[in-house]
Every structure is written in C-alpha cells, then in structure tokens.
Write a protein that holds these residues in place. Structure first.
Motif, PDB file in Angstrom:
ATOM      1  N   THR A   1      31.322  49.104  62.193  1.00  0.00           N
ATOM      2  CA  THR A   1      29.880  49.355  62.226  1.00  0.00           C
ATOM      3  C   THR A   1      29.519  50.211  63.437  1.00  0.00           C
ATOM      4  OG1 THR A   1      29.229  47.428  60.944  1.00  0.00           O
ATOM      5  CG2 THR A   1      27.675  48.173  62.628  1.00  0.00           C
ATOM      6  N   GLY A   2      30.250  50.004  64.537  1.00  0.00           N
ATOM      7  CA  GLY A   2      29.869  50.631  65.794  1.00  0.00           C
ATOM      8  C   GLY A   2      30.376  52.044  66.009  1.00  0.00           C
ATOM      9  N   GLU A   3      31.304  52.499  65.160  1.00  0.00           N
ATOM     10  CA  GLU A   3      31.848  53.837  65.372  1.00  0.00           C
ATOM     11  C   GLU A   3      31.825  54.642  64.085  1.00  0.00           C
ATOM     12  OE1 GLU A   3      35.507  52.535  67.181  1.00  0.00           O
ATOM     13  OE2 GLU A   3      34.757  53.003  69.183  1.00  0.00           O
ATOM     14  N   PRO A   4      30.623  55.113  63.718  1.00  0.00           N
ATOM     15  CA  PRO A   4      30.489  55.832  62.459  1.00  0.00           C
ATOM     16  C   PRO A   4      31.053  57.243  62.546  1.00  0.00           C
ATOM     17  CG  PRO A   4      28.463  55.972  63.675  1.00  0.00           C
ATOM     18  CD  PRO A   4      29.361  55.064  64.469  1.00  0.00           C
TER      19      PRO A   4
ATOM     20  N   ALA B   1      24.270  44.635  59.040  1.00  0.00           N
ATOM     21  CA  ALA B   1      23.423  43.448  59.199  1.00  0.00           C
ATOM     22  C   ALA B   1      24.270  42.176  59.311  1.00  0.00           C
ATOM     23  CB  ALA B   1      22.431  43.347  58.040  1.00  0.00           C
ATOM     24  N   THR B   2      25.493  42.209  58.785  1.00  0.00           N
ATOM     25  CA  THR B   2      26.366  41.029  58.977  1.00  0.00           C
ATOM     26  C   THR B   2      26.692  40.876  60.473  1.00  0.00           C
ATOM     27  OG1 THR B   2      28.486  42.215  58.674  1.00  0.00           O
ATOM     28  CG2 THR B   2      27.454  41.294  56.688  1.00  0.00           C
ATOM     29  N   VAL B   3      26.789  42.007  61.173  1.00  0.00           N
ATOM     30  CA  VAL B   3      27.056  41.961  62.618  1.00  0.00           C
ATOM     31  C   VAL B   3      25.845  41.354  63.345  1.00  0.00           C
ATOM     32  CG1 VAL B   3      27.590  43.342  64.668  1.00  0.00           C
ATOM     33  CG2 VAL B   3      28.549  43.998  62.424  1.00  0.00           C
TER      34      VAL B   3
ATOM     35  N   PHE C   1      31.599  41.646  70.581  1.00  0.00           N
ATOM     36  CA  PHE C   1      31.365  43.018  70.120  1.00  0.00           C
ATOM     37  C   PHE C   1      32.662  43.686  69.655  1.00  0.00           C
ATOM     38  CE2 PHE C   1      27.409  42.243  72.511  1.00  0.00           C
ATOM     39  CZ  PHE C   1      26.507  42.580  71.502  1.00  0.00           C
ATOM     40  N   ASP C   2      33.778  43.364  70.296  1.00  0.00           N
ATOM     41  CA  ASP C   2      35.048  43.906  69.817  1.00  0.00           C
ATOM     42  C   ASP C   2      35.348  43.414  68.404  1.00  0.00           C
ATOM     43  OD1 ASP C   2      35.506  45.293  72.095  1.00  0.00           O
ATOM     44  OD2 ASP C   2      36.915  43.852  72.975  1.00  0.00           O
ATOM     45  N   ASP C   3      35.132  42.128  68.184  1.00  0.00           N
ATOM     46  CA  ASP C   3      35.496  41.528  66.888  1.00  0.00           C
ATOM     47  C   ASP C   3      34.551  41.914  65.765  1.00  0.00           C
ATOM     48  OD1 ASP C   3      37.493  40.296  68.205  1.00  0.00           O
ATOM     49  OD2 ASP C   3      36.619  38.279  68.172  1.00  0.00           O
TER      50      ASP C   3
END
Ligand code: ARG
Ligand code: ZN
Length: 512
Positions: free
Chosen positions: A426-429, A444-446, A496-498
């Motif tokens: 999610t964090g690296e599009p 949104a699951t994050v 945040f890593d996971d």
C-alpha cells in the motif's frame, strides 16, 4: 535540478481505476514535512535532501539552472523546487465544442533567489505571449515545461526570495488525453460541454502551472462563454452574466488548493444552491451544486443527504475543514468521481435514478471524506496517495456501516482476504497502480489494522489532529507516521513494515 538533471523521463501508463470493484493504493517512505506554503528557499533546502529520488551531485549543475522537478518519485517531471505559487488568476474564452480554447493566466510566484528562468509545467500548449510583471519577455517550451526568461528588471539575486507575476497568453486543444495512470485527464469534452480531470498530472495540459500537490495556491477563475452556457469552478461565485446574455462567470477560491483539485465544468448545466449546513463548530457551510440543465429533481435525494453525512464525519474527523461544499453532476463520467475542492464531481448517470442506494452512498461518502483527507491535508508527493485513498475508503466503510448497508467487520475481513491475493504494498505505489486496489479497499485494511493496534481513542485522535494540525498544507507519509507515534506514544515501525510497506499482509487483523 534533481531528476531533470538525472534525465528522468516521463512514466509510462497503465491500468484503469475501478473504485467500486477494487480501489486504489499508495504511500511513500519519504521523510518530508515541508508544507507547500514554504517559500521556495525553504523548499529547496528542506525537500531536496528528502523528497528527491535521484539527487545526484547538484554541484554539476549551474546555480542558475532552474529546478525542473520537486523530486516526486512517481512523476519526476512535475513541479519545481524553485517555484512556490501564491495565486493563479485565470481567464478563459470558451466556445463549447470548439477544438481549442484560448486564455490568459497570471501566475504569481515566489522564486528562489538567483533564478534567471521561471519554469512551469506545460504540455502541448501554444504560448502566444509571456510577460513578467508586465514586461514582455521570451520563453522556451519543451515537451513538459514552459521556461520563462526573467527580465533583467527582476532582481532575484538580492538575497531574499522574489515574488513576480508571470502573465501567459496561450491556447490549448480540448479533448483531454489518457494520463500515465491509465485514466482520462485534462480538458475532457462531453455531450453537455466539458469538464477537467486533473489528477494526477492533467492540469498542465490546459494550464501552465506548478502542477504538483505540494504547491497550494489561491485561485480566481474568469470564464467567458456564450449565452446560456454555465461555468462551475471552485470557491464562491462572485459574478455571472445576466440570464439572456453571454459574458463572464467569475469564481474565487481563497482556500488554498493544488492544481489537481481544480474544478472547471462548462456547458448545459444549472447552478443550484441548497440551504447551508451548520457545522459542529457553529459556522455555516454554504452548499452550491451543479446539475444537468432541467434535471434537478434527479439529484435532490443526494443533495438532501449531505447534512447527515457531514454531521457523521464531523463527529469522527472534526469540523468540516473547507469554506463550502456541494455536489457537481456531469454527464458521461460514469463510474468515476473526483474530490474537486469544495464541490465534489460525480457522473450524472450514476445518480439519475433519483435514488441513493449503495453505489451512491459509497461515492458520496468517499468524496466528502476527501475534503478532510486529500483536500484540507494534501499529499506531499504522489507516492503518498494512500493518505488520500485509503483513509477516504475507510471513511466510506464507516458510513456504509452506519447506514446499515455494509457491516464494518465483515467487510474489513473480506477485504483483508482479498488483499491476500495481491503482493503490491500500500505504501509504495507505482504510476501504474497508484489508483489500484492496494490504495483503496486494500489500503483501508491497513487503516483498520492501525485502528485495532492503537485503539479507537488514539486512532480518532490521530485523524482529528491530522486535519487540525496540518489543514491547508501538504504532508508526507512520514509525517503521518510521526503523528501516529506521538499520539500512541510508542514506536510503530514494526506495524508499518508489516502493514504499510509489506507486499504480503498478515492474514488476520491485530487483536484489539
Ligand atoms: N481521486 C479520485 C477518487 O478516488 C479518483 C480519481 C481517479 N481518476 C483520475 N482521473 N485520476 O475519488
Ligand atoms: Zn478517492
């Protein structure tokens, strides 16, 4: 200076966003808390070390060389670290259906000292005349830039930043194009007239601009049209022609916004006011809408629903953060919607049954929530896009649960199951998937996992503080993580890593 120097070319396109099936994605791990109201001097010193993707040896470049990038990892050719736009004052002459539109824009900018060329993003524009503070000057156009030579009268070398107004007379071709993200963008013609879709990089195809979400400015739009043609832009309508004459529509937006949130709808529409909403803070929120001409009744149910949705989100996220709101329904935008600043835009065809069902509730909630997440606080760069789409998708989940259309826990579980099948973080599009599943329901699951990890009180405190602390600015993912860790008073690197940066997510949510 940065990517342009490193020779970064434009990204290549791809897939279609499909919000209702599987929305978006995002984040970045940049470390940049600079807000866009900084002067270019500050931006240069603060962002070049953190935001830039490919900062090589800057000494290789001449000090006079303008920056042709803010270092956006996904769109290296957008923006400039040397330019901070204060305001855009745009005048367009629009004949609906015509292949071209001509206009003039005054862009007031604060410049880095020492600059001799003012760079703006511009793609495919015909430039007729350029002046700086009313002194006519020369310019050069490249594939993606308009480079304006600063006249000797601009003393940008004298220490502090200099503010100048660039006036550009230009012409562009209507019809839009497909952007690198695989979606239509730019000035799109439709049966009723035209509208613009600027996100992420469409503005530069019809407006010379610093086309990046990190640069917010105030706006004035003056659009001259033939008799009977209606214009909607952001902000307040301060002037319109008499019903039976051609003339200028003037809209003024004092609430700072970046280029991608500009609304520009021209055609066979009606402007409709509804009674203002009252915010939880007691202020009035004016409501102005745009509907296809003669068809207002179809949209009444959606318009009537604003009050309750607004109240629901204000309780969760804090007072409505902008000056005004409203809904704009344009023809042939089916399946897409856009959170244009202070007046969201929808496809009329998605609403013309007159009924507000699941899809309509979803779209209305999503775009309204964007006014907090994306508009009040905008992304610092396009790889922060999950800050927009994951949080607004989560807000949409909360609303659909509230109106008994989709139980939160069941849906959250289902989306995490679906998320097991994808391996994009999610964090690296990427450019290709920035509006894909991992940013929307997958993102949104994050957000849901974050809520379960830090607990409801702290989670909603983060959401409220995000907007109250940073409203009016552009922020990075790093900035959000900083706020979360401050509110939770714990190190959440592992979380945040996971969840945010991992391709494969855990198969169950954290225990609350
Ligand atoms: N930001 C929009 C939303 O999710 C999506 C826009 C995608 N379309 C586009 N042309 N970029 O509400
Ligand atoms: Zn969205």
């Amino acid at each position: 200076m940065i990517t342009a120097c490193a020779g970064g070319g434009p990204p290549v396109a791809v897939e279609q966003a499909d919000r209702t099936a599987a929305p978006v994605d995002t984040t970045n791990n940049n470390n940049n808390n600079t807000n866009n109201t900084n002067t270019s001097t500050e931006s240069t010193s603060t962002t070049s070390s953190t935001l830039a993707v490919e900062v090589d040896d800057e000494s290789e470049m001449s000090a006079d060389e303008p920056s042709l990038s803010v270092g956006d990892p996904l769109f290296p050719e957008l923006g400039s670290l040397d330019v901070d736009v204060v305001s855009y004052d745009l005048r367009l002459d629009v004949e609906p259906g015509a292949p071209t539109v001509s206009g003039e824009v005054d862009v007031t900018v604060t410049l880095r000292p020492g600059l001799t060329v003012l760079p703006l993003d511009a793609v495919g524009l015909d430039i007729d005349r350029v002046a700086i503070d009313e002194v006519v000057t020369t310019s050069t156009s490249t594939e993606s830039e308009l480079l304006i030579d600063l006249p000797a009268s601009v003393d940008a070398s004298s220490g502090g930043p200099t503010t100048v107004t660039a006036s550009i007379d230009y012409t562009f071709r209507t019809g839009g194009r497909t952007s690198a993200v695989g979606l239509p963008s730019g000035w799109i013609t439709s049966p009723a007239g035209s509208y613009v879709l600027n996100e992420p990089d469409g503005a530069r195809t019809w407006l010379p601009s610093n086309d990046h979400p990190s640069d917010k400015a105030t706006w004035r739009f003056e659009v001259v049209v033939p008799e009977g043609v209606v214009v909607s832009a952001n902000g307040e309508l301060v002037e319109r022609p008499d019903a039976a004459s051609s003339g200028a529509w003037v809209w003024v937006a004092d609430d700072p916004m970046p280029t991608y949130l500009v609304q520009m709808i021209v055609g066979d529409y009606e402007i409709v006011e509804s009674p203002p909403a009252t915010s939880v803070d007691g202020s009035e929120i004016p409501l102005t809408h745009v509907v296809p001409s003669g068809d207002r009744a179809s949209f009444d149910a959606a318009i009537d629903g604003i009050d309750e949705q607004l109240r629901f989100f204000e309780e969760l996220f804090g007072p409505y953060p902008l000056d005004r709101y409203g809904l704009a329904f344009v023809t042939d935008l089916s399946g897409l919607a856009m959170e244009t600043h202070g007046r969201s835009m929808f496809g009329a065809g998605d609403f013309d049954s007159g009924r507000v069902g699941f899809l309509q509730e979803l779209l209305l909630a999503h775009e309204l929530a964007h006014q907090w997440f994306g508009n009040a606080v905008s992304p610092q760069a396009w790889d922060d896009i999950w800050l927009n789409e994951a949080f607004t998708t989560y807000a949409q989940w909360l609303w659909l649960d509230h109106v008994d259309l989709q139980p939160l826990d069941v849906h959250a579980r289902a989306m995490l199951d679906l998320r097991q099948r994808t391996t994009e973080s999610t964090g690296e599009p990427t450019v290709e998937n920035m509006f894909g599943f991992e940013r929307y329901d997958g993102g949104a699951t994050v957000v849901h996992a974050l809520r379960l990890t830090i607990g409801d009180d702290r989670f909603f405190e983060v959401l409220r503080r995000w907007v109250s602390d940073f409203g009016g600015t552009s922020q990075s993912t790093e900035s959000l993580i900083g706020l979360v860790e401050a509110v939770a008073d714990e190190d959440l690197d592992e979380f945040f890593d996971d969840w945010l940066y991992a391709g494969a997510l855990p198969d169950s949510y954290p225990a609350s």
